[in-house]
Design a protein around this motif. Structure first.
Motif, PDB file in Angstrom:
ATOM      1  N   SER A  45       0.799  -7.741  -1.645  1.00 34.90           N
ATOM      2  CA  SER A  45      -0.492  -7.129  -1.318  1.00 34.90           C
ATOM      3  C   SER A  45      -0.599  -5.673  -1.762  1.00 34.90           C
ATOM      4  O   SER A  45      -1.699  -5.149  -1.892  1.00 34.90           O
ATOM      5  CB  SER A  45      -0.782  -7.238   0.183  1.00 34.90           C
ATOM      6  N   MET A  46       0.525  -5.020  -2.023  1.00 31.02           N
ATOM      7  CA  MET A  46       0.479  -3.618  -2.439  1.00 31.02           C
ATOM      8  C   MET A  46       0.914  -3.421  -3.895  1.00 31.02           C
ATOM      9  O   MET A  46       1.192  -2.298  -4.312  1.00 31.02           O
ATOM     10  CB  MET A  46       1.347  -2.767  -1.515  1.00 31.02           C
ATOM     11  N   THR A  47       0.987  -4.515  -4.668  1.00 31.14           N
ATOM     12  CA  THR A  47       1.319  -4.356  -6.078  1.00 31.14           C
ATOM     13  C   THR A  47       0.118  -3.764  -6.800  1.00 31.14           C
ATOM     14  O   THR A  47      -1.013  -3.996  -6.387  1.00 31.14           O
ATOM     15  CB  THR A  47       1.701  -5.708  -6.726  1.00 31.14           C
ATOM     16  N   PRO A  48       0.291  -3.001  -7.798  1.00 32.40           N
ATOM     17  CA  PRO A  48       1.534  -2.643  -8.478  1.00 32.40           C
ATOM     18  C   PRO A  48       2.260  -1.436  -7.864  1.00 32.40           C
ATOM     19  O   PRO A  48       3.339  -1.072  -8.317  1.00 32.40           O
ATOM     20  CB  PRO A  48       1.077  -2.303  -9.891  1.00 32.40           C
ATOM     21  N   THR A  49       1.688  -0.823  -6.827  1.00 28.30           N
ATOM     22  CA  THR A  49       2.313   0.362  -6.230  1.00 28.30           C
ATOM     23  C   THR A  49       3.706   0.055  -5.717  1.00 28.30           C
ATOM     24  O   THR A  49       4.658   0.782  -6.008  1.00 28.30           O
ATOM     25  CB  THR A  49       1.432   0.913  -5.084  1.00 28.30           C
ATOM     26  N   TYR A  50       3.841  -1.012  -4.925  1.00 29.25           N
ATOM     27  CA  TYR A  50       5.145  -1.426  -4.377  1.00 29.25           C
ATOM     28  C   TYR A  50       5.372  -2.873  -4.760  1.00 29.25           C
ATOM     29  O   TYR A  50       4.647  -3.761  -4.320  1.00 29.25           O
ATOM     30  CB  TYR A  50       5.170  -1.276  -2.847  1.00 29.25           C
ATOM     31  N   VAL A  82       3.084  -4.470   8.528  1.00 26.30           N
ATOM     32  CA  VAL A  82       2.287  -4.493   7.300  1.00 26.30           C
ATOM     33  C   VAL A  82       2.258  -3.089   6.703  1.00 26.30           C
ATOM     34  O   VAL A  82       2.189  -2.097   7.438  1.00 26.30           O
ATOM     35  CB  VAL A  82       0.841  -4.959   7.599  1.00 26.30           C
ATOM     36  N   THR A  83       2.286  -3.017   5.399  1.00 27.21           N
ATOM     37  CA  THR A  83       2.055  -1.751   4.699  1.00 27.21           C
ATOM     38  C   THR A  83       0.818  -1.917   3.833  1.00 27.21           C
ATOM     39  O   THR A  83       0.792  -2.767   2.939  1.00 27.21           O
ATOM     40  CB  THR A  83       3.270  -1.359   3.833  1.00 27.21           C
ATOM     41  N   HIS A  84      -0.219  -1.145   4.130  1.00 28.17           N
ATOM     42  CA  HIS A  84      -1.454  -1.117   3.353  1.00 28.17           C
ATOM     43  C   HIS A  84      -1.931   0.327   3.277  1.00 28.17           C
ATOM     44  O   HIS A  84      -1.399   1.201   3.956  1.00 28.17           O
ATOM     45  CB  HIS A  84      -2.538  -2.002   3.983  1.00 28.17           C
ATOM     46  N   ARG A  85      -2.945   0.541   2.497  1.00 27.33           N
ATOM     47  CA  ARG A  85      -3.494   1.881   2.299  1.00 27.33           C
ATOM     48  C   ARG A  85      -4.712   2.068   3.208  1.00 27.33           C
ATOM     49  O   ARG A  85      -5.480   1.139   3.429  1.00 27.33           O
ATOM     50  CB  ARG A  85      -3.899   2.022   0.827  1.00 27.33           C
ATOM     51  N   LYS A  97      -6.416  -1.598   3.505  1.00 30.74           N
ATOM     52  CA  LYS A  97      -6.608  -2.555   2.417  1.00 30.74           C
ATOM     53  C   LYS A  97      -5.370  -2.526   1.543  1.00 30.74           C
ATOM     54  O   LYS A  97      -4.845  -1.461   1.229  1.00 30.74           O
ATOM     55  CB  LYS A  97      -7.848  -2.172   1.608  1.00 30.74           C
ATOM     56  N   GLY A  98      -4.893  -3.685   1.169  1.00 28.72           N
ATOM     57  CA  GLY A  98      -3.795  -3.762   0.215  1.00 28.72           C
ATOM     58  C   GLY A  98      -4.291  -3.421  -1.178  1.00 28.72           C
ATOM     59  O   GLY A  98      -5.431  -3.757  -1.531  1.00 28.72           O
ATOM     60  N   LYS A 120       6.862   8.484  -1.069  1.00 29.66           N
ATOM     61  CA  LYS A 120       6.738   8.137  -2.491  1.00 29.66           C
ATOM     62  C   LYS A 120       7.979   7.402  -3.002  1.00 29.66           C
ATOM     63  O   LYS A 120       7.943   6.783  -4.050  1.00 29.66           O
ATOM     64  CB  LYS A 120       6.492   9.400  -3.307  1.00 29.66           C
ATOM     65  N   LEU A 121       9.081   7.463  -2.249  1.00 29.66           N
ATOM     66  CA  LEU A 121      10.328   6.827  -2.674  1.00 29.66           C
ATOM     67  C   LEU A 121      10.273   5.316  -2.473  1.00 29.66           C
ATOM     68  O   LEU A 121      10.006   4.838  -1.374  1.00 29.66           O
ATOM     69  CB  LEU A 121      11.510   7.397  -1.882  1.00 29.66           C
ATOM     70  N   ALA A 122      10.481   4.592  -3.547  1.00 28.58           N
ATOM     71  CA  ALA A 122      10.568   3.124  -3.491  1.00 28.58           C
ATOM     72  C   ALA A 122      11.693   2.708  -4.427  1.00 28.58           C
ATOM     73  O   ALA A 122      11.759   3.155  -5.574  1.00 28.58           O
ATOM     74  CB  ALA A 122       9.259   2.488  -3.910  1.00 28.58           C
TER      75      ALA A 122
END
Length: 174
Positions: A45-50, A82-85, A97-98, A120-122
């Protein structure tokens, strides 16, 4: 003696793998000292960021520091994390929202459900291994067994050296 030598070599190899995994695990957990909690990304759901299989880190921030566009990690009422923005802030509730989703999430989140803002670290791909190890706790027991057996087998080697030394001393005196 040949079997013991092979056993030592196999065990030594397995122990090196265990040490490597332990080292990686420690490196992943170092940010925890500074208040950053690791989390494995399990969905897209968070691609391409994560990317799926990445390890991300979140940390608690004051509510006043949260703004639209921040990626956050939150807990739903059923316990799902959940991780979303943050897509919008309406009446002290956060609409999320993802990045890969077309529409915002139906549920709005209150601040007390937010675990933290994502840093910002992934670290890509490592999360697959960590998730597997955490899902199969018996692997930790196997790793401990391997490391303890390495310790025992290395002492057997030291015992063999002392035994050979004593035999040489005894034969030298005779």
């Amino acid at each position: 003696m040949g079997f013991l030598r092979i056993l030592k070599k196999v065990n030594n190899f397995l122990a090196k793998i265990c040490y490597l995994i332990l080292f990686i695990y420690i490196l992943i957990c170092i940010p925890y000292i500074f208040g950053y909690h690791p989390l494995v990304v399990l969905t897209g759901s968070m691609t391409p960021t994560y990317k799926i299989g990445s390890i991300i880190y979140y940390h608690k921030v004051p509510e006043s520091d949260l703004k639209i566009g921040d990626p956050i990690t939150f807990k739903l009422s059923n316990g799902t994390i959940v991780t979303h923005r943050i897509n919008d802030i309406i009446d002290n509730e956060y609409q999320t929202k993802g990045d890969a989703n077309d529409t915002p999430d139906a549920l709005k989140i209150k601040y007390n459900n937010i675990l933290g803002r994502v840093s910002k670290l992934a670290i890509p791909f490592i999360g697959y291994g960590m998730y597997y190890i955490n899902s199969h706790k018996f692997l930790i027991g196997i790793a401990v067994f391997i490391l303890v057996s390495e310790l025992i087998l290395s002492n057997v080697k030291a015992f063999d050296i002392n035994k050979n030394r004593k035999e040489r001393n005894r034969n030298g005196r005779t």
